[in-house]
Motif scaffolding. Structure first.
Motif, PDB file in Angstrom:
ATOM      1  N   GLY A 286      43.584  54.000 150.479  1.00 43.96           N
ATOM      2  CA  GLY A 286      44.469  53.756 151.772  1.00 43.96           C
ATOM      3  C   GLY A 286      43.934  52.010 152.230  1.00 43.96           C
ATOM      4  O   GLY A 286      43.281  51.953 151.656  1.00 43.96           O
ATOM      5  N   PRO A 287      44.539  51.456 153.119  1.00 46.49           N
ATOM      6  CA  PRO A 287      43.717  50.235 153.595  1.00 46.49           C
ATOM      7  C   PRO A 287      42.106  49.734 153.968  1.00 46.49           C
ATOM      8  O   PRO A 287      41.369  51.054 154.315  1.00 46.49           O
ATOM      9  N   LEU A 288      40.980  49.522 152.728  1.00 44.25           N
ATOM     10  CA  LEU A 288      40.414  49.060 152.607  1.00 44.25           C
ATOM     11  C   LEU A 288      39.137  48.007 153.711  1.00 44.25           C
ATOM     12  O   LEU A 288      39.837  46.594 153.272  1.00 44.25           O
ATOM     13  N   VAL A 289      38.386  47.925 153.583  1.00 47.51           N
ATOM     14  CA  VAL A 289      37.708  47.668 154.586  1.00 47.51           C
ATOM     15  C   VAL A 289      35.866  47.312 153.714  1.00 47.51           C
ATOM     16  O   VAL A 289      35.585  48.016 152.992  1.00 47.51           O
ATOM     17  N   VAL A 290      35.963  45.835 153.564  1.00 52.13           N
ATOM     18  CA  VAL A 290      35.054  45.219 153.638  1.00 52.13           C
ATOM     19  C   VAL A 290      34.507  44.564 154.712  1.00 52.13           C
ATOM     20  O   VAL A 290      34.954  43.516 155.182  1.00 52.13           O
ATOM     21  N   GLU A 291      32.504  44.974 154.690  1.00 53.94           N
ATOM     22  CA  GLU A 291      31.649  44.400 155.806  1.00 53.94           C
ATOM     23  C   GLU A 291      31.174  43.452 155.272  1.00 53.94           C
ATOM     24  O   GLU A 291      30.057  43.237 154.257  1.00 53.94           O
ATOM     25  N   LEU A 292      30.762  41.893 155.525  1.00 52.51           N
ATOM     26  CA  LEU A 292      30.670  41.138 154.496  1.00 52.51           C
ATOM     27  C   LEU A 292      29.369  40.087 155.472  1.00 52.51           C
ATOM     28  O   LEU A 292      30.110  40.147 156.990  1.00 52.51           O
ATOM     29  N   PRO A 293      27.697  40.352 155.282  1.00 51.11           N
ATOM     30  CA  PRO A 293      27.084  39.443 155.570  1.00 51.11           C
ATOM     31  C   PRO A 293      26.892  38.451 156.211  1.00 51.11           C
ATOM     32  O   PRO A 293      27.011  37.070 155.104  1.00 51.11           O
ATOM     33  N   ALA A 294      26.944  37.947 156.853  1.00 56.08           N
ATOM     34  CA  ALA A 294      26.622  36.218 156.710  1.00 56.08           C
ATOM     35  C   ALA A 294      25.043  36.183 156.479  1.00 56.08           C
ATOM     36  O   ALA A 294      24.342  36.776 156.134  1.00 56.08           O
ATOM     37  N   GLY A 295      25.221  34.873 155.141  1.00 53.67           N
ATOM     38  CA  GLY A 295      24.579  34.062 154.387  1.00 53.67           C
ATOM     39  C   GLY A 295      25.442  33.245 152.913  1.00 53.67           C
ATOM     40  O   GLY A 295      26.345  33.791 153.433  1.00 53.67           O
ATOM     41  N   PRO A 296      25.112  33.292 152.656  1.00 57.20           N
ATOM     42  CA  PRO A 296      25.253  32.271 151.087  1.00 57.20           C
ATOM     43  C   PRO A 296      26.332  33.412 150.119  1.00 57.20           C
ATOM     44  O   PRO A 296      25.461  33.663 148.930  1.00 57.20           O
ATOM     45  N   THR A 297      26.571  33.566 149.741  1.00 54.00           N
ATOM     46  CA  THR A 297      27.552  34.383 149.591  1.00 54.00           C
ATOM     47  C   THR A 297      29.149  33.916 148.727  1.00 54.00           C
ATOM     48  O   THR A 297      29.586  33.050 149.796  1.00 54.00           O
ATOM     49  N   ALA A 298      28.857  33.828 147.782  1.00 50.97           N
ATOM     50  CA  ALA A 298      31.158  33.189 146.731  1.00 50.97           C
ATOM     51  C   ALA A 298      31.469  34.566 146.671  1.00 50.97           C
ATOM     52  O   ALA A 298      30.902  35.247 145.323  1.00 50.97           O
ATOM     53  N   GLY A 299      33.252  35.101 147.267  1.00 49.86           N
ATOM     54  CA  GLY A 299      32.938  35.743 146.344  1.00 49.86           C
ATOM     55  C   GLY A 299      35.139  36.171 147.128  1.00 49.86           C
ATOM     56  O   GLY A 299      35.101  35.275 147.593  1.00 49.86           O
ATOM     57  N   GLY A 300      35.199  37.260 146.786  1.00 46.92           N
ATOM     58  CA  GLY A 300      37.120  37.532 147.365  1.00 46.92           C
ATOM     59  C   GLY A 300      37.416  38.910 146.171  1.00 46.92           C
ATOM     60  O   GLY A 300      36.676  39.294 145.906  1.00 46.92           O
ATOM     61  N   VAL A 301      38.832  38.368 146.889  1.00 46.26           N
ATOM     62  CA  VAL A 301      39.581  39.727 146.181  1.00 46.26           C
ATOM     63  C   VAL A 301      40.518  39.557 145.153  1.00 46.26           C
ATOM     64  O   VAL A 301      41.237  38.064 145.238  1.00 46.26           O
ATOM     65  N   SER A 302      40.730  40.416 144.404  1.00 42.40           N
ATOM     66  CA  SER A 302      42.511  40.311 143.516  1.00 42.40           C
ATOM     67  C   SER A 302      43.143  40.845 142.911  1.00 42.40           C
ATOM     68  O   SER A 302      41.640  42.103 142.679  1.00 42.40           O
ATOM     69  N   ASP A 303      44.142  40.863 142.516  1.00 42.13           N
ATOM     70  CA  ASP A 303      45.390  41.784 141.424  1.00 42.13           C
ATOM     71  C   ASP A 303      44.564  41.831 140.624  1.00 42.13           C
ATOM     72  O   ASP A 303      43.454  41.250 139.919  1.00 42.13           O
TER      73      ASP A 303
END
Length: 474
Positions: A106-123
């Motif tokens: 179902g709807p999926l939650v991502v909780e990302l902390p503050a800080g130097p990260t690079a990312g995301g979501v793709s199909d």
């Protein structure tokens, strides 16, 4: 009529060369030969079309079946050995990611902390759904995202502090990299990420960090019938884009249909195996000898833009980027707009070298040098990495090292600030500090990455040397 000889005048290739004619038509006894060729051509084209989908589907099986990960977990690749199955992995920064079926979560939650990260979501077609971290809307400040499958509405009463991402597919990958060079701070960032179904937000399961832990694995697309088995498997749970309906007609002829088992007969098995082999040969040529308008980055250098896709939607001017997509996703995994950054100091830039300065394939049994001029235009760091052409993964050498770059403490820098790198089966006389070991009998290619590319790269005023073969040692 000009004449009654209506048989084709042009020589026919492959299987069709043996076709017999009855006047202007193929003889009834040769019709099956024509259909075999048709199905073979379908298989070749379907192979190229499906490369990004099969790649992610294969990688997901390794997470779930080999590493024992679940949809509540993230897999972290830290060591060189961890990354040996990851297509064109960066050997410098860690990867943290996993694959999810939104029909299950179902709807999926991502909780990302503050800080130097690079990312995301793709199909699973490896189209970017949304960026997170420094290149995302949170700009490195962190936050909560909820990811929705196609056609699924946002949950009723969703809190205002959730950012919503609507996926273009049912199956997705969420991943990120930590950019903090301090290992302790980077580790804290990883363990602060939370991922769980929105429905479980009041009491989510802990997000577990899973490691490959030395287990052998492979993320490159399988060969032979296994390629088609993986495609059939993921096709069962994925939506169909309108632009793909003709390819689905090809798959139907090849025995791959939604809701039906994959059980090709002996004739079709042979065609599928040959189609996968020929399709990979086409993919190799399409990748390692690119014939796209985005050619050499500098006219007098062998370095090319590795990513020839225009954008994450994989759509060109008046067409969809079938061959551009096949090129990138045969040699690599994932794509985001940040990987083709044109903003100085932000994102990344990738150059690929598949030949030496003389235009010959890079041979693991020969010695090469690469001159990196001073003041490399990279705000964060730069690296040169060696990959095996067969697996497109980091070279599995005795050295257990595949890259050299500006973050190497032992890197030897010339007095003028330039760096000379060495590639070959044994270390140069100058020592091992600037050397990557190659394997005789195996070809390789290289990426040169700029993290935070600066204006002299973007305007091409700074120029990288070519990988150049040296004379055989006495």
């Amino acid at each position: 009529m000009a004449g009654d000889d209506t048989t084709p005048k042009v020589g026919l290739p492959g299987r069709l060369a043996g076709v017999e004619f009855d006047g202007e038509l193929p003889a009834r006894t040769s019709v099956a030969v024509v259909f075999d060729e048709l199905d073979y051509q379908f298989a070749c084209q379907a192979y190229l079309w499906a490369l990004p989908l099969v790649s992610y589907a294969q990688w997901k099986t390794q997470h779930y079946d080999v590493f024992g990960a679940t949809s509540s977990d993230l897999v972290r690749y830290l060591s060189y050995q961890d990354r040996l199955g990851l297509i064109t992995a960066n050997a410098t920064t860690p990867y943290i990611l996993n694959f999810f079926d939104l029909a299950e979560t179902g709807p999926l939650v991502v909780e990302l902390p503050a800080g130097p990260t690079a990312g995301g979501v793709s199909d699973f077609w490896q189209r970017e759904v949304g960026a997170m971290g420094e290149m995302g809307p949170d700009h490195g400040e962190g936050g909560k995202y909820v990811i929705l499958a196609p056609g699924v509405d946002a949950p009723d009463g969703i809190e205002a502090d959730y950012r919503t991402l609507r996926s273009s597919g049912v199956n997705i990958m969420f991943g990120f990299r930590t950019l903090d060079p301090d290992p302790a701070r980077a580790d804290a960032l990883v363990h602060a990420v939370r991922i769980h179904p929105y429905a479980d937000r009041a009491d989510p399961r802990p997000t577990r960090i899973v490691s490959p832990d030395g287990r052998p694995w492979t993320g490159d697309q399988p060969r032979g019938l296994d390629y088609w088995r993986r495609l059939h498997e993921i096709y069962q749970s994925e939506i169909v884009d309108e632009r793909d309906r003709f390819y689905l007609a090809m798959l139907k002829q090849l025995g791959i249909e939604k809701g039906k088992p994959f059980a090709p007969d002996a004739r079709l098995q042979g065609i599928l195996e040959q189609g996968a082999a020929a399709g990979e040969l086409m993919a190799q040529a399409n990748t390692f000898a690119k014939r796209f308008e985005q050619g050499s980055y500098w006219p007098d250098r062998a370095w090319e833009q590795a990513i020839v896709l225009d954008d994450s939607a994989q759509r060109g001017e008046g067409y969809d980027e079938l061959l551009e997509r096949a090129s990138w996703f045969y040699e690599a995994v994932s794509f985001s707009e940040a990987m083709k950054s044109t903003t100085p100091g932000v994102g990344q830039a990738y150059l690929g070298s598949y030949t030496d300065a003389a235009g010959e394939w890079l041979d693991g049994g020969r010695d090469y040098t690469l001159h990196v001029p001073a003041e490399v235009p990279a705000k964060l760091f730069w690296s040169a990495t060696v990959y095996d052409v067969t697996t497109r993964c980091l070279i599995d050498n005795e050295q257990q090292r595949g890259d050299r770059g500006s973050r190497d403490e032992e890197l030897v820098v010339n007095e003028d600030g330039s760096v000379d790198l060495y590639f070959g089966p044994s270390a140069p006389a100058s020592g091992e500090a600037n050397w990557v070991q190659t394997i005789p009998g195996r070809h390789w290619f290289s990426y040169f990455r700029f993290y935070g590319p600066l204006e002299p790269y973007l305007d091409r005023s700074w120029k990288l040397g070519d990988i150049t073969a040296v004379e055989a040692r006495s």
